[in-house]
Design a protein around this motif. Sequence first.
Motif, PDB file in Angstrom:
ATOM      1  N   THR A 208      -0.212  11.937   0.123  1.00 23.57           N
ATOM      2  CA  THR A 208       1.102  12.435  -0.270  1.00 23.57           C
ATOM      3  C   THR A 208       1.838  13.106   0.886  1.00 23.57           C
ATOM      4  N   ASP A 209       1.098  13.849   1.712  1.00 28.94           N
ATOM      5  CA  ASP A 209       1.730  14.549   2.830  1.00 28.94           C
ATOM      6  C   ASP A 209       1.818  13.703   4.091  1.00 28.94           C
ATOM      7  N   GLY A 210       1.327  12.447   4.020  1.00 34.74           N
ATOM      8  CA  GLY A 210       1.402  11.546   5.156  1.00 34.74           C
ATOM      9  C   GLY A 210       0.363  11.794   6.233  1.00 34.74           C
ATOM     10  N   ARG A 211      -0.530  12.758   6.011  1.00 39.65           N
ATOM     11  CA  ARG A 211      -1.510  13.105   7.048  1.00 39.65           C
ATOM     12  C   ARG A 211      -2.607  12.048   7.196  1.00 39.65           C
ATOM     13  N   ALA A 212      -3.043  11.444   6.103  1.00 41.57           N
ATOM     14  CA  ALA A 212      -4.197  10.554   6.122  1.00 41.57           C
ATOM     15  C   ALA A 212      -3.815   9.170   5.623  1.00 41.57           C
ATOM     16  N   VAL A 213      -4.508   8.156   6.164  1.00 42.05           N
ATOM     17  CA  VAL A 213      -4.317   6.767   5.760  1.00 42.05           C
ATOM     18  C   VAL A 213      -5.695   6.173   5.527  1.00 42.05           C
ATOM     19  N   ILE A 214      -5.856   5.367   4.460  1.00 45.70           N
ATOM     20  CA  ILE A 214      -7.171   4.848   4.103  1.00 45.70           C
ATOM     21  C   ILE A 214      -7.122   3.362   3.785  1.00 45.70           C
ATOM     22  N   VAL A 215      -8.196   2.653   4.127  1.00 42.39           N
ATOM     23  CA  VAL A 215      -8.492   1.329   3.580  1.00 42.39           C
ATOM     24  C   VAL A 215      -9.882   1.436   2.971  1.00 42.39           C
ATOM     25  N   PHE A 216     -10.044   0.868   1.782  1.00 41.60           N
ATOM     26  CA  PHE A 216     -11.209   1.161   0.946  1.00 41.60           C
ATOM     27  C   PHE A 216     -11.699  -0.111   0.270  1.00 41.60           C
ATOM     28  N   ASN A 217     -13.005  -0.327   0.325  1.00 41.21           N
ATOM     29  CA  ASN A 217     -13.655  -1.438  -0.359  1.00 41.21           C
ATOM     30  C   ASN A 217     -14.673  -0.863  -1.326  1.00 41.21           C
ATOM     31  N   GLY A 218     -14.506  -1.130  -2.629  1.00 42.06           N
ATOM     32  CA  GLY A 218     -15.488  -0.652  -3.596  1.00 42.06           C
ATOM     33  C   GLY A 218     -14.854  -0.106  -4.854  1.00 42.06           C
ATOM     34  N   GLU A 219     -15.637   0.682  -5.566  1.00 38.96           N
ATOM     35  CA  GLU A 219     -15.188   1.328  -6.797  1.00 38.96           C
ATOM     36  C   GLU A 219     -15.790   2.730  -6.867  1.00 38.96           C
TER      37      GLU A 219
ATOM     38  N   ASP B 208      -8.428   4.622  -7.941  1.00 43.62           N
ATOM     39  CA  ASP B 208      -9.422   5.495  -7.325  1.00 43.62           C
ATOM     40  C   ASP B 208      -9.183   5.723  -5.836  1.00 43.62           C
ATOM     41  N   THR B 209      -8.394   4.870  -5.187  1.00 41.84           N
ATOM     42  CA  THR B 209      -8.179   5.019  -3.750  1.00 41.84           C
ATOM     43  C   THR B 209      -7.485   6.340  -3.419  1.00 41.84           C
ATOM     44  N   GLU B 210      -6.463   6.657  -4.166  1.00 44.77           N
ATOM     45  CA  GLU B 210      -5.729   7.901  -3.906  1.00 44.77           C
ATOM     46  C   GLU B 210      -6.609   9.123  -4.167  1.00 44.77           C
ATOM     47  N   VAL B 211      -7.574   8.984  -5.088  1.00 45.71           N
ATOM     48  CA  VAL B 211      -8.497  10.089  -5.358  1.00 45.71           C
ATOM     49  C   VAL B 211      -9.388  10.363  -4.146  1.00 45.71           C
ATOM     50  N   ILE B 212      -9.816   9.313  -3.451  1.00 44.59           N
ATOM     51  CA  ILE B 212     -10.618   9.514  -2.231  1.00 44.59           C
ATOM     52  C   ILE B 212      -9.790  10.270  -1.197  1.00 44.59           C
ATOM     53  N   LEU B 213      -8.536   9.869  -1.029  1.00 42.53           N
ATOM     54  CA  LEU B 213      -7.661  10.564  -0.079  1.00 42.53           C
ATOM     55  C   LEU B 213      -7.548  12.063  -0.409  1.00 42.53           C
ATOM     56  N   ALA B 214      -7.319  12.362  -1.661  1.00 41.98           N
ATOM     57  CA  ALA B 214      -7.175  13.766  -2.063  1.00 41.98           C
ATOM     58  C   ALA B 214      -8.498  14.512  -1.926  1.00 41.98           C
TER      59      ALA B 214
ATOM     60  N   LEU C 167     -18.679  11.584  -4.780  1.00 41.04           N
ATOM     61  CA  LEU C 167     -18.294  10.227  -5.177  1.00 41.04           C
ATOM     62  C   LEU C 167     -19.470   9.508  -5.820  1.00 41.04           C
ATOM     63  N   ASN C 168     -19.265   9.028  -7.016  1.00 46.29           N
ATOM     64  CA  ASN C 168     -20.250   8.179  -7.690  1.00 46.29           C
ATOM     65  C   ASN C 168     -19.705   6.768  -7.653  1.00 46.29           C
ATOM     66  N   GLY C 169     -20.276   5.938  -6.800  1.00 39.49           N
ATOM     67  CA  GLY C 169     -19.751   4.587  -6.721  1.00 39.49           C
ATOM     68  C   GLY C 169     -20.361   3.786  -5.605  1.00 39.49           C
ATOM     69  N   MET C 170     -19.772   2.635  -5.372  1.00 35.27           N
ATOM     70  CA  MET C 170     -20.134   1.772  -4.251  1.00 35.27           C
ATOM     71  C   MET C 170     -18.907   1.704  -3.356  1.00 35.27           C
ATOM     72  N   PHE C 171     -19.104   1.904  -2.066  1.00 30.51           N
ATOM     73  CA  PHE C 171     -17.910   1.968  -1.222  1.00 30.51           C
ATOM     74  C   PHE C 171     -18.239   1.827   0.254  1.00 30.51           C
ATOM     75  N   ALA C 172     -17.259   1.336   0.962  1.00 27.40           N
ATOM     76  CA  ALA C 172     -17.164   1.438   2.409  1.00 27.40           C
ATOM     77  C   ALA C 172     -15.682   1.669   2.684  1.00 27.40           C
ATOM     78  N   PHE C 173     -15.362   2.715   3.428  1.00 28.77           N
ATOM     79  CA  PHE C 173     -13.947   2.969   3.688  1.00 28.77           C
ATOM     80  C   PHE C 173     -13.741   3.533   5.081  1.00 28.77           C
ATOM     81  N   ALA C 174     -12.522   3.374   5.551  1.00 31.30           N
ATOM     82  CA  ALA C 174     -12.089   3.921   6.832  1.00 31.30           C
ATOM     83  C   ALA C 174     -10.859   4.778   6.573  1.00 31.30           C
ATOM     84  N   LEU C 175     -10.915   6.038   7.000  1.00 32.39           N
ATOM     85  CA  LEU C 175      -9.812   6.979   6.748  1.00 32.39           C
ATOM     86  C   LEU C 175      -9.391   7.593   8.078  1.00 32.39           C
TER      87      LEU C 175
END
Length: 632
Positions: free
Chosen positions: A66-77, A100-106, A119-127
């Motif tokens: 929301t504040d533009g500070r972080a950017v993410i690409v996310f694979n998973g749930e 769920d992507t925005e929740v990871i950012l927050a 985080l309860n899930g399967m994931f690989a992400f770059a932030l």
Amino acid sequence: MCGIAGIFHCGTIKPVDPQRVERMCDALVHRGPDGAGVWTAPGVGLGHRRLSIIDVEGSPQPMHSTDGRAVIVFNGEIYNFRELRRELEGEGARFHTDGDTEVILAAWQRWGPDCLQRLNGMFAFALYDRTERTLFLARDRFGVKPLFMAHLSDGSVAFASELKGLLAHPLLRREADPLAVEDYLTWGYVPDHRSILKGVEKLPAGHFRVLKHDTPPAAPRRWWEISFADRRKGSERDLEAELLHHLREAVTSRMVADVPLGAFLSGGVDSSSVVALMSEASRDPVRTCSIGFDVASLDETSYASQVAELFGTDHEARQVSADQFDSIDSLAAMFDEPFADASALPTWRVCQLARESVTVALSGDGADEAMAGYRRQVFFAHEERVRRLLPESFRRNVLGPLGRIYPKADWAPRPLRAKSTLLALAENGAKGYARGLSVVPPELRELLYSSAMRRKIGDYRAEDPLVEAMMKAPARSGLDRAQYADLTFWLPGDILTKVDRTSMAVSLEAREPLLDHRLVEFAATLPERMRVRGTQGKYLLKHAMRRYLPDDILYRPKQGFVTPIADWLRGPLAQQARGIAGSAALARTGWFDTVRISHMADAHISGRADNSRILWQLLMLDRTLAKLGISA
């Protein structure tokens, strides 16, 4: 489910060509056919391919905070994203999407790297944090979702969900790692601590990595590890009730989707348990699918049909020919790295069938590793008792030589196949388990290699990392250490790689409820008698599921997907078996004793020996090298 890719410059801030990131993502289109996006800034570029599952119309990526500070690409749930969202909203966070992507950012902005524990899930992400100018890469606890990384000649680090994403980068060197070949021949896959290509790494399961523009790349850091160090107390009845609670939570949390959802159903304990609990939680019939074979000894569809009828599922079964050998090239292209688990073929077929009607499918993978369901684990628990009874000198000086001269009798009844047991008992527990888990033992590998290859490999043995992991495991018994090895080594390298690549090849999301970390952490604390009872593994799971499933499902011999590669290599693939030694791709490497391989192929084709597993491994290695254009 998605595919991610990106480029990050360490030590400098160079512009990133967005078209280069886009080409890397285009190589992953099968992982995300529903949308694409690329974002670049000085020194960084992030790309995404989307398979829409949650918030189908919203949540485009790359996504900005929301504040533009972080950017993410996310694979998973993230299965608990709604609970996390409510918690974060209570602390002032505001959300603009329903996914769920925005929740990871927050969560990252609120807790930093500690967000992973929540985080309860399967994931690989770059932030990417634009204020700190750092890239945060993370992978889930068990390595359900993959993440490859490469250090390139221009000082950058590239990453992608699959190796083919990195192969789209023009600076990636295609030079094979001889140690990866040693690993592959031993296990039938390239484990997560290595890659077939020099300069390429896999972020280990349960690890994160922080990259900065002004410093060299930092090493990955572990953020989670399974522990077998504690034991749960309580009556069998209480432990069974707690297990059922975790099972229900794991299954229901993975039934959330905004697209059609179903399940794989083989008729075995694990998939049948998942379907039973899905049916209990669903008002509508569960969609299930199974694959059968036209060879009666390989076909399990009658058991799947029995379970489907029991729970009134919307079931579809399809019979396919056991002669799937014409798919070898497709399989090699699917995995990028050499992969010799022949069950990948039927797994791919059942994914194709599921994708005809659903976008998400729940599987039963993970229970064998977590709850001691493999025969080898049960045998190992008994072997450890024998090791404690027999002096080490007797095991080493008597059983070892006896095992070396004992004939290899794969054709004989199981009690007479003593060679591997004798050799395993002569070793310490970890070395014995590594020997039992390996496909090609060290003595045979030594004979297969050329003298030049033996010099390249040096003192390294593929069993060493597994033995070291078992020796250092947070564990109290041999069974603990065997399960730890399977969860941290075998599971991400073989089982989860197989399911990820075959499902993603058809744009299907596979979910593994029996790998819910709360369930696995509970199972790791169970007393051994609740895991193994006599010759039965998964004791407590089977006992708990008796209220849902009949005994002929719960206690029938374990089968799994079987592919008749021995028959193929004597029949329709005989010419290819004969040609392995002289094939162009393998011959260029100079890795192997081609005369010995030719003799092994002749012996197999004539029926004098069963060399199918090593011949299949060499055939898949040859096809992979040819596909990738790899040099030795």
